[in-house]
Enzyme design. Sequence first.
Site, PDB file in Angstrom:
ATOM      1  N   GLY A  77       0.814  -1.222   0.000  1.00 30.72           N
ATOM      2  CA  GLY A  77       0.000   0.000   0.000  1.00 30.72           C
ATOM      3  C   GLY A  77       0.840   1.262   0.000  1.00 30.72           C
ATOM      4  O   GLY A  77       1.938   1.311   0.538  1.00 30.72           O
ATOM      5  N   GLY A  78       0.304   2.292  -0.622  1.00 35.54           N
ATOM      6  CA  GLY A  78       0.960   3.601  -0.629  1.00 35.54           C
ATOM      7  C   GLY A  78       0.960   4.200  -2.016  1.00 35.54           C
ATOM      8  O   GLY A  78       0.442   3.613  -2.969  1.00 35.54           O
ATOM      9  N   SER A  80       2.530   5.041  -5.416  1.00 34.99           N
ATOM     10  CA  SER A  80       3.489   4.214  -6.163  1.00 34.99           C
ATOM     11  C   SER A  80       4.217   4.980  -7.264  1.00 34.99           C
ATOM     12  O   SER A  80       4.916   4.354  -8.069  1.00 34.99           O
ATOM     13  CB  SER A  80       2.757   3.011  -6.769  1.00 34.99           C
ATOM     14  OG  SER A  80       1.773   3.452  -7.678  1.00 34.99           O
ATOM     15  N   SER A 116      11.409  -0.123  -3.780  1.00 39.73           N
ATOM     16  CA  SER A 116      11.412   0.183  -5.224  1.00 39.73           C
ATOM     17  C   SER A 116      12.834   0.399  -5.725  1.00 39.73           C
ATOM     18  O   SER A 116      13.723   0.842  -4.981  1.00 39.73           O
ATOM     19  CB  SER A 116      10.586   1.447  -5.469  1.00 39.73           C
ATOM     20  OG  SER A 116      10.744   1.881  -6.803  1.00 39.73           O
ATOM     21  N   TYR A 141       9.363  10.044  -3.895  1.00 42.47           N
ATOM     22  CA  TYR A 141       8.873   8.655  -3.810  1.00 42.47           C
ATOM     23  C   TYR A 141      10.017   7.694  -3.433  1.00 42.47           C
ATOM     24  O   TYR A 141       9.884   6.887  -2.500  1.00 42.47           O
ATOM     25  CB  TYR A 141       8.258   8.286  -5.163  1.00 42.47           C
ATOM     26  CG  TYR A 141       8.004   6.819  -5.376  1.00 42.47           C
ATOM     27  CD1 TYR A 141       7.040   6.137  -4.629  1.00 42.47           C
ATOM     28  CD2 TYR A 141       8.709   6.102  -6.349  1.00 42.47           C
ATOM     29  CE1 TYR A 141       6.802   4.793  -4.842  1.00 42.47           C
ATOM     30  CE2 TYR A 141       8.473   4.755  -6.565  1.00 42.47           C
ATOM     31  CZ  TYR A 141       7.521   4.104  -5.813  1.00 42.47           C
ATOM     32  OH  TYR A 141       7.286   2.767  -6.011  1.00 42.47           O
TER      33      TYR A 141
END
Length: 274
Positions: A77-78, A80, A116, A141
């Site tokens: 979740g979050g 992206s 990521s 991010y």
Amino acid sequence: MNTAAKTHPRILLTGAAGGLGQALRSRLHQNCDVLRLSDMVDLGAPLANEECVIADLAQASQVDAAVAGCQAIVHLGGISVEAPFEAIMQANILGVYHLYEAARRHGVKRVIFASSNHVVGFYRQGETITADHPPRPDSFYGVSKAFGEDLSRFYFDRWGIETACVRIGSSFPEPKDRRMLATWLSYEDLHRLVSACLSTPVLGHSIVFGMSNNAVTWWDNSRARHVGFVPADTSDVFRDAVFARTPTPDLSDPAALYQGGAFVRADPTQGKPT
Ligand code: NAI
Ligand code: 15L
């Protein structure tokens, strides 16, 4: 080869309404008796052996309720993509803190964190890096994912909560451009990787690059052999088609030079960079 094994009675999957959430929703049943799905948006009706919990990661009490009763968490979740810092802060920074606090309170001992490649997006495409290379985030991010990696390290050292920080490359049905020939992770390999992280006897705090068995790669997963991830897919089968439909890269464009691609020149107010 099916490498999934039931490792935990109840697993929480956050971000379950998203692209990867939907891909894992149909696969993670192999890993648990009950799959609890969570997101801030509608998840549809729960199927057999599913539970649905609507929770905003920015709200501690909602995250606490989502985590209660689970033995492991797959945290997707979050936000992206690149976004204004205030939004990233709520969903990704405060959100991951709320998740680990809830994990600590409820005795959850294993988390798979969707980090990521944008944690290291400012390395050049010609470099090969390992998990030991220092972060070089390419966006707010990417900074938020670096924070999640550090926070999970703290919760491991302080509280013994094991985490796999999976630096996912590009996980989509197919690679969309030439860069993704290096960064692509098939959905089946994503599930193989998550399964390996859930089942390896000793996970510790590990950083794993999430990529399929692509001929071109910038990432060396030798520090994560103990996880036991063996990718079965490759972007190579898409190579000719991707070359045919995409232009030769313009090497004066930073997006063609750095591992993070277009994220390295993203405008936080514009969402997903192209
Ligand atoms: P996505 O954007 O499709 O899904 C993210 C989900 O998180 C959405 O369903 C959204 O509603 C939910 N979410 C956002 N803010 C939230 C909040 N405040 N509270 C609760 N839920 C919230 O993203 P995708 O592609 O499925 O990625 C999943 C995870 O993997 C993300 O954390 C992303 O950063 C990471 N990742 C994905 C990659 C990919 O290639 N798909 C590559 C690298 C990392
Ligand atoms: C990511 O972290 C994003 O969530 C995803 O949408 C892709 O852009 C991916 O990285 C990528 O680098 O291709």
